[in-house]
Design an enzyme around this catalytic site. Structure first.
Site, PDB file in Angstrom:
ATOM      1  N   CYS A  94     -15.873  -8.147   6.847  1.00 37.18           N
ATOM      2  CA  CYS A  94     -15.718  -8.492   8.255  1.00 37.18           C
ATOM      3  C   CYS A  94     -15.993  -7.233   9.060  1.00 37.18           C
ATOM      4  O   CYS A  94     -16.107  -6.151   8.484  1.00 37.18           O
ATOM      5  CB  CYS A  94     -14.306  -9.024   8.526  1.00 37.18           C
ATOM      6  SG  CYS A  94     -13.080  -7.754   8.919  1.00 37.18           S
ATOM      7  N   CYS A 124     -14.960  -3.227   0.572  1.00 31.97           N
ATOM      8  CA  CYS A 124     -13.570  -3.537   0.896  1.00 31.97           C
ATOM      9  C   CYS A 124     -13.109  -4.695   0.002  1.00 31.97           C
ATOM     10  O   CYS A 124     -13.908  -5.276  -0.713  1.00 31.97           O
ATOM     11  CB  CYS A 124     -13.409  -3.905   2.374  1.00 31.97           C
ATOM     12  SG  CYS A 124     -14.130  -5.505   2.807  1.00 31.97           S
ATOM     13  N   LYS A 160      -3.245   1.259  15.075  1.00 35.43           N
ATOM     14  CA  LYS A 160      -3.242   2.204  13.951  1.00 35.43           C
ATOM     15  C   LYS A 160      -3.785   3.571  14.387  1.00 35.43           C
ATOM     16  O   LYS A 160      -4.537   3.674  15.359  1.00 35.43           O
ATOM     17  CB  LYS A 160      -4.099   1.668  12.815  1.00 35.43           C
ATOM     18  CG  LYS A 160      -5.563   1.502  13.174  1.00 35.43           C
ATOM     19  CD  LYS A 160      -6.374   0.919  12.031  1.00 35.43           C
ATOM     20  CE  LYS A 160      -6.257  -0.597  12.013  1.00 35.43           C
ATOM     21  NZ  LYS A 160      -7.340  -1.252  11.256  1.00 35.43           N
ATOM     22  N   ARG A 174      -1.410   6.455   9.642  1.00 32.60           N
ATOM     23  CA  ARG A 174      -1.615   5.906   8.307  1.00 32.60           C
ATOM     24  C   ARG A 174      -1.710   7.015   7.262  1.00 32.60           C
ATOM     25  O   ARG A 174      -1.354   8.149   7.539  1.00 32.60           O
ATOM     26  CB  ARG A 174      -2.910   5.078   8.312  1.00 32.60           C
ATOM     27  CG  ARG A 174      -2.894   3.929   9.312  1.00 32.60           C
ATOM     28  CD  ARG A 174      -1.920   2.807   8.939  1.00 32.60           C
ATOM     29  NE  ARG A 174      -2.033   1.648   9.805  1.00 32.60           N
ATOM     30  CZ  ARG A 174      -2.893   0.654   9.608  1.00 32.60           C
ATOM     31  NH1 ARG A 174      -3.733   0.664   8.596  1.00 32.60           N
ATOM     32  NH2 ARG A 174      -2.914  -0.376  10.445  1.00 32.60           N
ATOM     33  N   CYS A 234     -13.299  -1.757   6.915  1.00 33.74           N
ATOM     34  CA  CYS A 234     -12.420  -0.950   6.059  1.00 33.74           C
ATOM     35  C   CYS A 234     -13.194  -0.170   5.005  1.00 33.74           C
ATOM     36  O   CYS A 234     -12.657   0.801   4.451  1.00 33.74           O
ATOM     37  CB  CYS A 234     -11.360  -1.842   5.402  1.00 33.74           C
ATOM     38  SG  CYS A 234     -10.295  -2.612   6.635  1.00 33.74           S
ATOM     39  N   ARG A 284       0.850  -1.192   0.000  1.00 33.39           N
ATOM     40  CA  ARG A 284       0.000   0.000   0.000  1.00 33.39           C
ATOM     41  C   ARG A 284       0.882   1.237   0.000  1.00 33.39           C
ATOM     42  O   ARG A 284       1.884   1.294   0.731  1.00 33.39           O
ATOM     43  CB  ARG A 284      -0.895  -0.034   1.235  1.00 33.39           C
ATOM     44  CG  ARG A 284      -1.900   1.090   1.350  1.00 33.39           C
ATOM     45  CD  ARG A 284      -2.600   1.034   2.698  1.00 33.39           C
ATOM     46  NE  ARG A 284      -3.451  -0.137   2.820  1.00 33.39           N
ATOM     47  CZ  ARG A 284      -3.812  -0.668   3.996  1.00 33.39           C
ATOM     48  NH1 ARG A 284      -3.394  -0.140   5.114  1.00 33.39           N
ATOM     49  NH2 ARG A 284      -4.602  -1.730   4.032  1.00 33.39           N
ATOM     50  N   LYS A 290      -5.421   7.184  12.533  1.00 30.94           N
ATOM     51  CA  LYS A 290      -5.886   7.715  11.240  1.00 30.94           C
ATOM     52  C   LYS A 290      -6.216   9.194  11.347  1.00 30.94           C
ATOM     53  O   LYS A 290      -6.925   9.619  12.254  1.00 30.94           O
ATOM     54  CB  LYS A 290      -7.109   6.939  10.776  1.00 30.94           C
ATOM     55  CG  LYS A 290      -6.791   5.458  10.574  1.00 30.94           C
ATOM     56  CD  LYS A 290      -7.966   4.677  10.026  1.00 30.94           C
ATOM     57  CE  LYS A 290      -7.550   3.242   9.700  1.00 30.94           C
ATOM     58  NZ  LYS A 290      -8.649   2.441   9.158  1.00 30.94           N
ATOM     59  N   CYS A 301      -7.784 -11.095   1.525  1.00 31.58           N
ATOM     60  CA  CYS A 301      -7.728 -10.608   2.900  1.00 31.58           C
ATOM     61  C   CYS A 301      -7.915 -11.751   3.888  1.00 31.58           C
ATOM     62  O   CYS A 301      -8.931 -12.456   3.848  1.00 31.58           O
ATOM     63  CB  CYS A 301      -8.784  -9.548   3.148  1.00 31.58           C
ATOM     64  SG  CYS A 301      -8.700  -8.912   4.825  1.00 31.58           S
TER      65      CYS A 301
END
Lengths: 564, 601
Positions: free
Chosen positions: A472, A427, A206, A142, A476, A73, A208, A433
């Site tokens: 899930c 996503c 993470k 991120r 995302c 990414r 953001k 994934c």
């Protein structure tokens, strides 16, 4: 808190600033995987180890290991990329990845299917295009989002510059990335670099950050740990309203995990941006939960200790108090498709890219089409936070040629698609994934076809409903902000969530649990019927469901602020 | 007057004595020897019959009775956590415990288990966690052993918002009982609030384990009398019809090669083998090819043909008794007589063209390119008898017990306008599970592991040449050989042709293999073969040889063996400071010392 640290914390602290045994892992020819601990560390370098889940079982019985590959990414603040860079990334997609480019909901590119022995060469090539992948994943800040297509060009440019500066400021200091992938010489102190913001074990989870330029909330600013809502006066950027504590990830069956929208803390001027960021990030660094990763995001840190504590801690670290928040208003969190014009007169063409996946398919050679456009385009490309693409800053003389290329390669779907199709997000999910419980991207076309048919039946073909599907509960594709959302639970089964607004300021709620497609359609159909019959003017579908008490939503802090 | 009636010398009741006399009358010595082994085996089995009233004798090779085994299958870590907690409890209570993830549990141990707890979650719509797929498959298959001596309990984890709540736990619980094991207490089905069910289940599990393990008094272990090694009844001429237990493709669907792993049962055959031996297979020819040949010659499949004392329909001769794929010189000459074609006559006359023709073509190519008239009788007589095909055995009896495994590459190619297959590889690759293949063991005395277990072993086995080395590594692991093992393997692509990859990874992890050098020829622009790897590790290779290692090469004879030999010679010359001649002499000496063995085909 005396609970033992999570295993990932131990991996980070033993890693010599994110080096681990990556070099040894890359050199091991017996497996296409890297060592377990290294799979945590490589995230900080912008990559995830994955495997093709469609092939898992047949490879297992053939006594073969899973078909491992790596997702990469990019770090691309605000999603801006030059045409020359586009061409280089396109070439990388074809030679090293699976011949597709994936645009993410955080304005970044993803490459899928890179095998281990080509990983270094791929990262080399990406960096040669003056794009890097540092901190695109892992327990760090991120990709920084910036509203992609605001109406206010000058202010937008200023915001973008701040976002870039912030992204650079928050880059890890370790030289690990350069040593491992770019053959940089090892210097004294390597393995022990000082991390001025992150500390030696980085963040608990993470982080953001998003910049929104009202009235566009395409970035879903309140879903971010830290948000900056641009305040513009007479076309000049005068500062930002700061929001904190948003985050969407959830674990099925764990009631102490939940999506949360950020709270607005107050107003800061642009020169205070770095100061407030450092204060929030270091507060999370020092107080975030390092024992239980699913309770580690800033949202839980704030909820556990209380918003008042959080504000005062941040202000203490900043050395000043927040000024009162200024007024702001968002009218939509989707993209504006087709041609728009900035205040400076330049034109931007927003294309719809279904699920963000750019590939060559029969009758729709999108990858090739964009390559051809990149060869002639003199402006830039902007990835939107909704998985779409803007061909930005088109000179008037270039418009005809660009339009022709768009049409010739089937990229003009935006002109004909229904609103629900235009605004849908998905996503990646399967087959790559590892967290996916159900299909998302691969299922979207079929799902949309069925939803459109039902809408059509009720005369709602043009209803601008936002539909989001995730494989899930990690979310995302920001499903908890969708007017309709499907959150995967098992193959073919989803939780159906309803009732968000279309501004990114109200979360949806669970409507039906663990149902399949026919049950989903049967649940929606009567709601569409009522909406068609009872909606109030241009009332949104989510707003209608709340007004009609079909779903009941607890007001959040953000919403309370909005109506205050 | 004859001597005393022989019955009086036989310690059997009279009716059985008579039966015995009739049974042995006319049997040859091979069969009589087999009978003696058969009855000795029965005698041994009776001694261990669980129905015996007195304290049972314990077979030495079983796992010790006084042990609790806990196996868990876990996707998100909950089952693992519970199993670990139970194991800790048991250990703290002084009980001998072993804790294993389902995919690390050796399935062959199951029949020797006496006390087993399983903690296992159910995924999605009733699927096992990934790490337990193999165990669940094995337990629900017909290969699962009878478990009359096992006591067990199962704790399942799941989510009651799904229809198939705790399905896997329930399935295993039922299956173990079906296999004869004794359920100690009711299965636990834990929902998302795991501890509600898990806590009491764990308490009962601990209490039961303490009761059972303390109560078992240690018994004297007795070494059972081994039944006399039965002289086998099954030979090359009288092959054993071995049941096919598994027929699994090892290369992926996008591979250019079709290589299969075949497992054959030797149960009740009396057959045994050493690593390095070959399995001979009497393959039938592909029926489609037989029909194509009959069609090309316009012969009637049912024509009765008598030849060398046997009368069979023509089709059966061609299916089972005659070589119809590989061409023989005698047949080509006989066919040329009948075809009377100048081109064919020229080929037959040429000492260069004829060998090439024989190696490139099958009989169907000859018959269709150069038509000739044959009658059934002459055709059968002119063809060579079908020969069995030999495959290096890819297993060790000490690891797989009564089985023989093979690694078979399907020969399939398109040439001269038609598809061609190899007779035996086609036969084996099309065997269904439960079908039978006529097989025998062909000992290979010249390809044996060192007697001295401390010796190192270097194995060079690209492609299907890797087969015997799978048996070598299994054997050395089973007998605890201290010597090191080094394998060189190669094939076109890492992603699709890495034969037995997961097994080699496990062997490295467990210290059963010390070095694995790989050459995937088509994974990069320039080709890399095992011989390059030999040159690259020449220094260490020479050091191993100087240290007494045994060297083995298995695989393709035409080019690989020669290139490998040259690479070995060059490595010895370079790192041993020798001339090329001396390096050759070094290798010859290894051969005479039986330290350099080749199985090339």
């Amino acid at each position: 808190m005396n609970a033992p640290l999570s295993p990932v914390e131990l991996i980070k602290s033993a890693s010599r600033r994110l080096r681990g045994t990556l070099l040894e892992s890359l050199a091991d020819p017996v497996t296409g995987a890297i060592a377990d601990a290294d799979t945590q560390l490589i995230k900080f370098h912008g990559s995830y180890q994955q495997d093709d889940r469609d092939l898992r079982e047949e490879r297992r019985v053939a006594k073969l290991e899973p078909a491992y590959s790596f997702m990469i990414r990019t770090r691309l603040p605000g999603g801006v990329v030059a045409p020359q860079q586009w061409l280089q990334l396109d070439a990388i997609a074809t030679s090293y990845a699976n011949s597709t480019l994936r645009l993410t909901t955080r304005q970044a590119f993803q490459f899928h299917g890179v095998i281990k022995r080509e990983l270094k060469a791929t990262l080399h090539a990406i960096n040669a295009s003056l794009v890097d992948t540092i901190a695109a994943c892992g327990d760090v800040n991120r990709n920084v989002l910036v509203s992609a297509n605001p109406l206010l060009s000058r202010a937008h440019a200023a915001v973008y510059a701040h976002a870039q500066a912030l992204s650079e400021h928050l880059l890890p200091a370790t030289r690990a990335y350069y040593e491992i992938w770019l053959d940089e010489e090892k210097v004294a102190g390597n393995g022990e670099e000082i991390e001025p913001v992150y500390g030696s074990t980085y963040l608990p989870r993470k982080f953001k950050i998003a910049f929104a330029v009202p009235p566009t909330n395409d970035v879903d600013v309140f879903a971010n740990d830290l948000g900056f809502i641009a305040v513009i006066d007479n076309g000049e950027l005068v500062g930002f309203n700061v929001s904190a504590g948003g985050g969407l990830g959830v674990t099925h069956g764990e009631a102490n995990t939940y999506p949360r929208l950020a709270d607005v803390l107050g107003f800061v001027t642009p020169d205070q941006l770095i100061g407030v960021t450092d204060a929030v990030v270091t507060t999370q660094r020092d107080f975030g939960n390092r024992a239980e990763r699913k309770r580690a995001r800033l949202k839980y840190t704030i909820d556990e200790r209380g918003p008042a504590w959080f504000r005062s801690e941040v202000e203490r670290r900043m050395g000043f108090a927040f000024a009162p928040a200024r007024e702001f208003r968002f009218d939509h969190n989707g993209d504006r498709f087709g041609y728009t014009q900035g205040e400076d007169g330049r034109a931007h063409l927003t294309l719809r890219i279904e699920a963000g996946r750019i590939a060559d398919r029969p009758g729709a050679p999108h990858l090739k089409g964009l390559r051809e456009i990149a060869k002639v385009h003199r402006g830039e490309f902007r990835l939107t936070p909704n998985q779409n693409l803007i061909i930005a800053n088109i000179a008037p003389t270039a418009r005809a040629q660009i339009d022709a290329l768009v049409k010739a390669h089937g990229l003009d779907g935006y002109a004909r698609a229904t609103p629900v199709r235009l605004h849908a997000l998905a996503c990646v999910a399967l087959p790559t994934c590892p967290l996916a419980m159900a299909e998302a991207e691969r299922y979207l076309p079929q799902l949309l076809g069925k939803i459109e048919a039902r809408l059509e039946r009720h005369g709602l073909r043009d209803a601008p409903i936002s539909l989001r599907i995730s494989g899930c509960p990690n979310g995302c594709s920001r499903p908890y902000l969708g007017e309709i959302a499907l959150v995967g639970k098992a193959p073919g089964r989803y939780n159906l969530m309803l009732g968000a607004d279309a501004h990114g300021q109200r979360l949806n709620v669970l409507y039906r649990e663990n149902i399949d497609e026919s049950e989903i359609l049967d649940a929606l159909d009567p709601l569409f019927a009522r909406y068609a019959a009872e909606r109030d003017g241009s009332e949104g579908f989510g707003d209608f469901l709340v007004r009609a008490a079909i779903v009941s939503i607890k007001p959040t802090t953000a919403q309370a602020e909005k109506s205050a | 007057m004859s001597a005393e009636p022989i019955h009086a010398l036989i310690p059997l009741p009279e009716d059985k004595a008579g039966l015995l006399m009739r049974l042995v009358d006319g049997l040859d010595s091979a069969t009589l020897n087999w009978l003696s082994g058969y009855t000795a085996g029965l005698a041994a089995a009776h001694a261990f019959a669980p129905a015996h009233e007195t304290a049972p004798l314990i077979a030495v090779e079983s796992a010790p009775q006084q042990q609790l085994t806990i196996v868990f299958g876990s996707q998100t870590g909950n089952a693992k956590r519970l199993a670990e907690a139970l194991a800790r409890d048991a250990e703290n209570a002084g009980l001998a415990t072993r804790l294993l993830r389902a995919d690390a549990y050796p399935l062959r141990d199951l029949k020797n288990e006496r006390l087993l707890y399983i903690v296992i979650s159910t995924q999605g719509e009733g699927d096992p966690p990934d790490d337990a797929r193999g165990l669940v498959e094995f337990l629900t298959s017909k290969r699962a052993p009878k478990l009359d001596e096992l006591k067990f309990a199962v704790l399942g984890l799941g989510d009651s918002s799904y229809a198939k709540f705790c399905a896997i736990g329930a399935q295993l619980d039922a299956r173990l009982a079906e296999l004869g094991a004794t359920r100690l207490f009711a299965r636990g089905d834990a929902d998302v609030d795991i501890d509600t069910v898990a806590k009491p289940w764990r308490a009962r599990a601990l209490a039961s384990a303490r009761e059972i393990l303390k109560a078992t008094a240690p018994l004297a272990t007795v070494t059972p009398l081994r039944p006399a090694r039965a002289a086998t009844l099954w030979t090359r001429e009288k092959p054993f019809a071995a049941e096919v237990l598994a027929n699994q493709r090892l290369t992926t669907r996008d591979s250019a090669k079709d290589i299969r792993h075949i497992e054959l049962s030797l149960r009740d055959s009396g057959l045994s083998y050493e690593p390095g031996d070959a399995l001979g297979v009497w393959a039938s020819n592909p029926p489609a090819l037989v029909d194509a040949i009959l069609g090309a010659l316009k012969l009637d499949a049912q024509t009765a043909v008598a030849h060398e004392g046997q009368t069979l329909p023509l089709r059966d001769w061609l299916l089972d008794k005659r070589e119809i794929t590989r061409l023989a010189k005698s047949f080509v000459i006989a066919h040329a007589h009948r075809a009377r074609h100048d081109d064919l006559d020229a080929i037959v006359a040429s000492p260069v063209a004829l060998p090439r023709f024989l190696s490139e073509r099958q009989s169907i190519d000859l018959i269709t390119a150069f038509p000739a008239a044959w009658n059934a009788q002459e055709f059968v007589a002119a063809l060579r008898p079908l020969a069995p095909r030999l495959y290096s055995i890819a297993s060790s009896l000490k690891h797989v017990e009564d089985e023989a495994h093979l690694t078979v590459a399907s020969v399939a190619y398109r040439a001269f306008g038609r598809d061609h297959v190899g007779a035996a590889s086609q036969f084996l690759s099309t065997r269904a599970i439960d079908s039978r293949a006529p097989i025998f063991i062909e000992a290979n005395e010249r390809f044996r592991l060192p007697q001295d277990l401390a010796r190192d072993v270097i194995m060079i086995g690209p492609g299907t040449g890797v087969a015997p080395f799978r048996g070598f590594v299994q054997e050395r692991a089973a007998i605890g050989a201290q010597g090191r093992n080094w394998l060189f393997f190669g094939n076109p692509h890492f992603g699709s042709d890495f034969l037995y990859q997961v097994e080699w990874q496990q062997a490295l992890k467990r210290g059963q293999l010390q070095r694995l050098d790989l050459a995937f020829s088509r994974d990069q622009a320039h080709k890399i073969y095992v011989q390059q790897r030999i040159r690259q590790s020449g220094r260490e290779l020479y050091a191993w040889l100087e240290n007494g290692a045994h060297l083995y090469v298995c695989g393709d004879a035409t080019r690989m063996a020669k290139d490998v030999h040259l690479a070995l010679r060059d490595a010895i010359a370079e790192h041993g400071g020798k001339s090329v001649e001396d390096a050759d002499a070094y290798l010859s000496r290894l051969v005479s010392e039986r330290r350099y063995s080749r199985d090339v085909y």
